[in-house]
Design an enzyme around this catalytic site. Structure first.
Site, short mmCIF file in Angstrom:
data_model
loop_
_atom_site.label_atom_id
_atom_site.label_comp_id
_atom_site.label_asym_id
_atom_site.label_seq_id
_atom_site.Cartn_x
_atom_site.Cartn_y
_atom_site.Cartn_z
N CYS A 115 20.40 21.47 -2.91
CA CYS A 115 20.33 22.64 -2.05
C CYS A 115 21.34 23.65 -2.59
O CYS A 115 22.53 23.55 -2.32
CB CYS A 115 20.65 22.28 -0.60
SG CYS A 115 20.63 23.68 0.53
N GLY A 116 20.85 24.62 -3.35
CA GLY A 116 21.75 25.55 -4.03
C GLY A 116 22.52 26.45 -3.10
O GLY A 116 23.74 26.62 -3.21
N HIS A 139 9.74 21.21 -8.11
CA HIS A 139 9.40 22.61 -7.88
C HIS A 139 8.11 22.97 -8.62
O HIS A 139 7.89 22.53 -9.75
CB HIS A 139 10.51 23.53 -8.36
CG HIS A 139 11.71 23.52 -7.47
ND1 HIS A 139 11.84 24.34 -6.37
CD2 HIS A 139 12.84 22.76 -7.51
CE1 HIS A 139 13.00 24.10 -5.78
NE2 HIS A 139 13.61 23.14 -6.44
N GLU A 194 9.59 25.65 1.38
CA GLU A 194 10.47 24.53 1.04
C GLU A 194 9.91 23.22 1.55
O GLU A 194 9.48 23.11 2.71
CB GLU A 194 11.87 24.75 1.62
CG GLU A 194 12.70 25.78 0.88
CD GLU A 194 14.18 25.63 1.16
OE1 GLU A 194 14.72 24.55 0.88
OE2 GLU A 194 14.79 26.59 1.66
N CYS A 237 15.91 30.15 -1.08
CA CYS A 237 16.01 28.76 -1.54
C CYS A 237 16.73 28.77 -2.87
O CYS A 237 16.23 29.32 -3.86
CB CYS A 237 14.62 28.14 -1.68
SG CYS A 237 14.64 26.47 -2.40
N GLY A 238 17.93 28.18 -2.89
CA GLY A 238 18.76 28.23 -4.10
C GLY A 238 18.18 27.46 -5.26
O GLY A 238 18.06 27.98 -6.38
N GLY A 266 15.15 26.64 -5.56
CA GLY A 266 13.91 27.32 -5.89
C GLY A 266 14.13 28.52 -6.78
O GLY A 266 13.36 28.77 -7.72
#
Length: 293
Positions: free
Chosen positions: A76-77, A162, A211, A220-221, A223
């Protein structure tokens, strides 16, 4: 009672629990019921992900990531940036090593375009089909996800699976309809995050995201990292790009530094919302060490 912190990265929001303090009453095993209750926007506090900070033997902290349906996320960025800022503020550090289920991530403070931002080395991209993972061997640069997909996908892993699809107009795509269908496509044994991307006239890339385990989010990091990698893999841009999401922009650099897959650096802002304590009835669920259910 368990104390919590609410933060967000470009609208991708998190409830953060610090389990390093034994008085905070956060058990070693958090039930799906507890996580989904706190994440619920009507019956709980509301968030995209629940982040639990725990001690680590190999890094400064361990960060556990649960989606708002209670499922486990590997990366989770935006959440990593938020947790990094919180811990660094408390400790006076400028750099932090964060252990996650997908490996150790390194975060640091930096400035870009006059703004104080947090950068995270999200590790190397997993480019091979088995790293994503896909259900069978194929070219990850041109993946056919069937009739529901608006374009052939670029698939790789950024700690999570992804799929990135480039289209002429992201606003024309009914992401709410196709998102869950593509997330659960047979080709993805672990499901996948779905990103729809449009190249803008100024060279930036507009991204909308579904997500895995959450749904449509403002940002979305991991992503955005996947999009930055896909941009260069498809020959649509260089190794540095600005990814514009519903909640704002992050800056992605896909390094060509001799490491297999190339390390991906994400830089962006974090925001604090508030803090408080969970009601005793909710806190009791976090002390539950029984099987997840």
């Amino acid at each position: 009672m368990s104390r919590f912190l609410k933060m967000h990265g470009l609208g991708n929001d998190f409830v953060i629990l610090d389990a390093r303090d034994p008085d905070n009453g956060i058990g070693a095993d958090i039930s799906v019921r507890a996580a989904s209750l706190v994440a619920d926007r009507r019956f709980g506090i509301g968030c995209d992900q629940l982040l639990i900070i725990r001690p680590s033997d190999t890094a400064d902290i361990f960060m556990q990531i649960l989606n708002n349906d209670g499922s486990v996320a590997g990366a989770c960025g935006n959440g990593t940036r938020c947790v990094a800022d919180y811990v660094m503020r408390a400790s006076g550090q400028d750099r932090l090593a964060i252990e996650t289920a997908s490996g150790i991530l390194h975060a640091w403070r930096c400035q870009m375009k006059g703004a104080d931002l947090i950068a995270v080395n999200m590790g190397a991209a997993g480019l091979d089909w088995h790293q994503v993972p896909l259900a069978g061997e194929q070219d990850t640069l041109h993946v056919d996800l069937g009739a529901d997909a608006p374009a052939l996908a670029v698939c790789h892993s950024m700690g999570n699976p992804h799929a990135v699809m480039f289209v002429d107009d992201v606003a024309a795509i009914d992401l709410e309809d196709i998102g869950p269908k593509l997330e659960h496509a047979e080709l993805f044994p672990d499901r996948a995050n779905i990103s729809i991307v449009q190249k803008l006239d100024d060279g930036k890339f507009r991204m909308r995201v579904w997500e895995r385990g959450v749904g449509i989010t403002l940002a979305c990091g991991s992503g955005a990292c996947a999009v930055g990698v896909a941009v260069h893999r498809r020959g649509l841009g260089g190794r540095s790009s600005e990814i514009v999401m519903d909640g704002g922009s992050v800056f992605i650099e896909w390094r060509d530094n001799g490491i297999e897959g190339g390390e991906v650096i994400m830089t962006g802002p974090v925001s604090y919302v508030g803090q408080g304590v969970l009601d005793d009835s909710v806190s009791a669920l976090f002390g539950d060490h029984h099987a997840k259910a």
